[in-house]
Design a protein around this motif. Structure first.
Motif, PDB file in Angstrom:
ATOM      1  N   ALA A  43      -0.336   3.971   2.890  1.00 18.25           N
ATOM      2  CA  ALA A  43       1.008   4.372   2.483  1.00 18.25           C
ATOM      3  C   ALA A  43       1.932   3.158   2.452  1.00 18.25           C
ATOM      4  CB  ALA A  43       1.555   5.430   3.433  1.00 18.25           C
ATOM      5  N   VAL A  44       1.831   2.308   3.483  1.00 15.08           N
ATOM      6  CA  VAL A  44       2.697   1.127   3.539  1.00 15.08           C
ATOM      7  C   VAL A  44       2.374   0.189   2.376  1.00 15.08           C
ATOM      8  CG1 VAL A  44       3.190  -0.954   4.877  1.00 15.08           C
ATOM      9  CG2 VAL A  44       3.124   1.255   6.008  1.00 15.08           C
ATOM     10  N   ARG A  45       1.073   0.009   2.085  1.00 16.74           N
ATOM     11  CA  ARG A  45       0.711  -0.915   1.013  1.00 16.74           C
ATOM     12  C   ARG A  45       1.092  -0.370  -0.355  1.00 16.74           C
ATOM     13  NH1 ARG A  45      -4.743  -4.101   1.516  1.00 16.74           N
ATOM     14  NH2 ARG A  45      -3.647  -5.088  -0.197  1.00 16.74           N
ATOM     15  N   ILE A  46       0.858   0.943  -0.568  1.00 15.60           N
ATOM     16  CA  ILE A  46       1.211   1.537  -1.863  1.00 15.60           C
ATOM     17  C   ILE A  46       2.707   1.418  -2.104  1.00 15.60           C
ATOM     18  CG2 ILE A  46       1.376   3.728  -3.107  1.00 15.60           C
ATOM     19  CD1 ILE A  46      -1.321   4.461  -1.816  1.00 15.60           C
ATOM     20  N   ASP A  47       3.481   1.697  -1.053  1.00 14.75           N
ATOM     21  CA  ASP A  47       4.936   1.594  -1.166  1.00 14.75           C
ATOM     22  C   ASP A  47       5.335   0.164  -1.512  1.00 14.75           C
ATOM     23  OD1 ASP A  47       7.464   2.730  -1.056  1.00 14.75           O
ATOM     24  OD2 ASP A  47       7.781   2.003   0.990  1.00 14.75           O
ATOM     25  N   ALA A  48       4.686  -0.812  -0.823  1.00  9.25           N
ATOM     26  CA  ALA A  48       5.009  -2.216  -1.083  1.00  9.25           C
ATOM     27  C   ALA A  48       4.722  -2.579  -2.536  1.00  9.25           C
ATOM     28  CB  ALA A  48       4.209  -3.114  -0.149  1.00  9.25           C
ATOM     29  N   ARG A  49       3.560  -2.127  -3.028  1.00  8.74           N
ATOM     30  CA  ARG A  49       3.197  -2.457  -4.415  1.00  8.74           C
ATOM     31  C   ARG A  49       4.169  -1.839  -5.400  1.00  8.74           C
ATOM     32  NH1 ARG A  49      -2.953  -1.901  -4.174  1.00  8.74           N
ATOM     33  NH2 ARG A  49      -3.443  -3.757  -2.960  1.00  8.74           N
ATOM     34  N   ARG A  50       4.528  -0.566  -5.147  1.00  6.19           N
ATOM     35  CA  ARG A  50       5.415   0.118  -6.088  1.00  6.19           C
ATOM     36  C   ARG A  50       6.757  -0.601  -6.172  1.00  6.19           C
ATOM     37  NH1 ARG A  50       5.507   5.911  -4.426  1.00  6.19           N
ATOM     38  NH2 ARG A  50       7.135   5.070  -3.107  1.00  6.19           N
ATOM     39  N   VAL A  51       7.284  -0.991  -4.995  1.00  4.35           N
ATOM     40  CA  VAL A  51       8.582  -1.666  -4.986  1.00  4.35           C
ATOM     41  C   VAL A  51       8.475  -3.030  -5.639  1.00  4.35           C
ATOM     42  CG1 VAL A  51      10.335  -2.641  -3.492  1.00  4.35           C
ATOM     43  CG2 VAL A  51       9.404  -0.398  -2.992  1.00  4.35           C
ATOM     44  N   ALA A  52       7.359  -3.748  -5.390  1.00  7.28           N
ATOM     45  CA  ALA A  52       7.188  -5.070  -6.000  1.00  7.28           C
ATOM     46  C   ALA A  52       7.159  -4.952  -7.518  1.00  7.28           C
ATOM     47  CB  ALA A  52       5.899  -5.710  -5.488  1.00  7.28           C
ATOM     48  N   ARG A  53       6.468  -3.902  -8.011  1.00  2.16           N
ATOM     49  CA  ARG A  53       6.390  -3.711  -9.456  1.00  2.16           C
ATOM     50  C   ARG A  53       7.767  -3.409 -10.044  1.00  2.16           C
ATOM     51  NH1 ARG A  53       2.551   0.667 -10.128  1.00  2.16           N
ATOM     52  NH2 ARG A  53       1.312  -0.297  -8.508  1.00  2.16           N
ATOM     53  N   ARG A  54       8.519  -2.557  -9.297  1.00  2.00           N
ATOM     54  CA  ARG A  54       9.849  -2.187  -9.776  1.00  2.00           C
ATOM     55  C   ARG A  54      10.743  -3.422  -9.847  1.00  2.00           C
ATOM     56  NH1 ARG A  54      12.955   2.021  -6.081  1.00  2.00           N
ATOM     57  NH2 ARG A  54      15.078   1.512  -6.669  1.00  2.00           N
ATOM     58  N   LEU A  55      10.641  -4.279  -8.814  1.00  2.00           N
ATOM     59  CA  LEU A  55      11.454  -5.493  -8.772  1.00  2.00           C
ATOM     60  C   LEU A  55      11.044  -6.444  -9.887  1.00  2.00           C
ATOM     61  CD1 LEU A  55      13.707  -6.529  -6.984  1.00  2.00           C
ATOM     62  CD2 LEU A  55      12.019  -7.754  -5.643  1.00  2.00           C
ATOM     63  N   ALA A  56       9.738  -6.561 -10.105  1.00  6.95           N
ATOM     64  CA  ALA A  56       9.255  -7.458 -11.155  1.00  6.95           C
ATOM     65  C   ALA A  56       9.736  -6.981 -12.520  1.00  6.95           C
ATOM     66  CB  ALA A  56       7.727  -7.513 -11.118  1.00  6.95           C
ATOM     67  N   ALA A  57       9.698  -5.672 -12.735  1.00  5.88           N
ATOM     68  CA  ALA A  57      10.155  -5.124 -14.007  1.00  5.88           C
ATOM     69  C   ALA A  57      11.636  -5.435 -14.222  1.00  5.88           C
ATOM     70  CB  ALA A  57       9.923  -3.616 -14.032  1.00  5.88           C
ATOM     71  N   LEU A  58      12.417  -5.322 -13.164  1.00  4.74           N
ATOM     72  CA  LEU A  58      13.843  -5.604 -13.282  1.00  4.74           C
ATOM     73  C   LEU A  58      14.084  -7.074 -13.586  1.00  4.74           C
ATOM     74  CD1 LEU A  58      15.204  -3.445 -10.375  1.00  4.74           C
ATOM     75  CD2 LEU A  58      15.899  -3.280 -12.749  1.00  4.74           C
ATOM     76  N   GLU A  59      13.304  -7.940 -12.890  1.00  5.68           N
ATOM     77  CA  GLU A  59      13.516  -9.367 -13.111  1.00  5.68           C
ATOM     78  C   GLU A  59      13.024  -9.791 -14.487  1.00  5.68           C
ATOM     79  OE1 GLU A  59      11.812 -11.057  -9.617  1.00  5.68           O
ATOM     80  OE2 GLU A  59      13.717 -10.946  -8.525  1.00  5.68           O
TER      81      GLU A  59
END
Lengths: 221, 55, 252
Positions: free
Chosen positions: B28-44
């Motif tokens: 759960a912690v890793r999936i959450d981390a990946r999802r947020v990283a992807r969201r941040l990358a998309a924004l950047e």
């Protein structure tokens, strides 16, 4: 009259004009007591053994039911923000509101409790102890409830979450409240329980206005 | 494998439960981390930058 | 983000910048994962192959090696949350908010595991999965408080405001939990005069203490790793939300 009295009076006046709420709460309290015998059977000995627990559970549920009206309306129409500008410390205003809330939601229940006592086959001595225990214990419930209401006041539709937060916190009140009524199996512990209940009540009432004021201030800005 | 005595079933289930729960927690912690990283990358990727990250 | 080495602030203020905190602690993550893995490996080896059975509890003593660390963590995580809540309220430390939010679900899981293993330990030793005794009951109440706090986090939209309000509630809980523990103990002794616990009990031999300590540190390090990772995620989530807000503002 002082500002403290004015806030207190305003709450009582609003409740008097609003009318129904207090009666509805008493009705709910009595109804819980009426419903329980249908669930556990009309046997008098069982009922009188369970009576202290039923009275306290009924009081618990009714207090939770009334929790949301403590700050919600004043938050939504902006009164709370105005009250924060007053000369009186905000925690004192919260204190006045908590006292008013106790007068409006707890005192009527205590007055109605003899009705429950008759239906649940309580004897007179137990009824006396129940009234004393409710008198001493309900301030703690109201104080804890005020903290819960303050924490959730800025959440839209937060009315459901406050009881969930407050129920586990209020377990000591329930334990000592019931303990102060029933005499238990071994040596009589009801006196000790009553003292513990009083200690919890005093502490909760002393701290709750400050905590609730803090939570409201930080929840709003 | 060793002999866990008459209560082996309880010991095994205790460890199985803990392993499953801890594994689920890590996932759960890793999936959450990946999802947020992807969201941040998309924004950047859209060219959004924080004020403090001077180009 | 790279580590800002020019700053001349103390470490406490320097890590107040969440990006800096993430940059500083990022290199710690994998070594911590390594330590945790080794501790679990050695601890499990000792727990199953290199420790004797207890002369009273028999093989079920092995459940203790997962039960005690989880029971300890259930309280330790709340202490972490309460300290972070103080950080939020007193210093308005931005990381304290993040730490508080990241710790809550972890604490709930460890508390649930303490109850689960406790129940499985209780069945062979006391003959029942659930006993309304002081320790189990107050752990259950602790779980309810964790779940309440998680529900509260989910209910707020604005996370900065949520952090301060939840910090107040967390500290109320920190004051109240000892009272709950005391009242539950009082209640359980009143209702069951014959205690199900052995009073005191013999001191544990080293052969049992070694795996217990290993597992204890393994679980504590597991929490540290997960907490750190969840904090990094939370910091990034906030950055993403900030960017989204700015993007929406630029559109408007």
């Amino acid at each position: 009259m002082s500002a403290f009295g004015t806030v207190l009076g305003r709450e009582l006046k609003l409740a008097a004009r609003g009318g129904g709420d207090v009666l509805t709460l008493v009705l709910f309290f009595v109804m819980v007591g009426v419903i329980v015998p249908f669930a556990i059977g009309p046997d008098k000995t069982t009922l009188s053994r369970l009576a202290p627990a039923i009275v306290w559970i009924a009081a618990f549920l009714s207090m939770l039911l009334g929790l949301d009206r403590l700050f919600r309306a004043d938050h939504e129409d902006g009164t709370l923000i105005l009250l924060r500008q007053a000369d009186l410390p905000f925690s004192a205003i919260i204190g006045a509101k908590v006292i008013a809330h106790w007068l409006l939601t707890a005192l009527p229940l205590i007055i109605a409790s003899p009705l429950l006592a008759i239906m649940l086959a309580m004897d007179v001595a137990t009824l006396g102890r129940a009234v004393v225990s409710l008198l001493i214990g309900t301030p703690a419930l109201v104080a804890l409830g005020a903290i819960g209401a303050a924490v959730t006041v800025s959440i839209r539709g937060g009315g459901l979450i406050a009881p969930v937060l407050i129920l586990p916190m209020a377990i000591p009140v329930l334990i000592f409240g019931v303990g102060a009524i029933s005499t238990g199996v071994g040596a009589d512990q009801s006196g000790a329980a009553l003292l513990f209940l009083a200690a919890i009540s005093l502490m909760a009432v002393a701290l709750a206005p400050f905590v609730a004021a803090l939570a409201i201030k930080w929840g709003e800005d | 494998m060793m002999d866990l005595g008459p209560h082996a079933i309880f010991i095994i289930w205790a460890y199985v439960g803990v392993v499953v729960a801890v594994f689920a927690l890590i996932c759960a912690v890793r999936i959450d981390a990946r999802r947020v990283a992807r969201r941040l990358a998309a924004l950047e990727a859209q060219g959004l930058r924080r004020r403090s990250d001077a180009p | 983000m790279s580590i800002d080495s020019k700053s001349r602030q103390g470490w406490f203020s320097r890590i107040a910048h969440p990006g800096q905190f993430a940059a500083w602690t990022q290199p710690l993550l994998w070594p911590l994962v390594g330590i945790t893995t080794v501790l679990f490996g050695v601890g499990l080896y000792f727990a199953f192959f290199n420790s004797p059975q207890d002369y009273q509890m028999g093989e079920t003593v092995r459940i203790m090696y997962v039960h005690v660390p989880n029971a300890w963590l259930s309280q330790f995580v709340y202490v972490i949350m309460a300290v972070s809540a103080l950080g939020t309220l007193v210093w308005r430390h931005p990381l304290a908010d993040v730490s508080m939010k990241a710790a809550a679900p972890l604490g709930a899981v460890f508390t649930a595991l303490a109850l689960y293993t406790g129940a499985l330990w209780g069945r062979p030793t006391w003959g029942t999965f659930w006993e309304w005794d002081g320790r189990m009951t107050s752990t259950l109440v602790l779980l309810l408080i964790y779940l309440g706090i998680i529900a509260l986090w989910r209910a707020f939209d604005d996370q900065l405001r949520a952090a301060r309000v939840i910090a107040v509630f967390t500290l109320v809980g920190a004051v109240n939990i000892p009272i709950i523990k005391f009242s539950v103990d009082w209640w359980s002794t009143l209702h069951q005069p014959a205690s199900v616990f052995r009073a005191g009990g013999p001191t544990m031999p080293p052969s049992i203490l070694i795996p217990l300590f290993l597992m204890f540190f393994a679980f504590t390090f597991l929490f540290l790793v997960l907490h750190l990772k969840a904090m990094h995620t939370e910091i990034r989530r906030r950055r993403a939300m900030g960017l989204e807000r700015r993007a929406a503002g630029a559109l408007a």
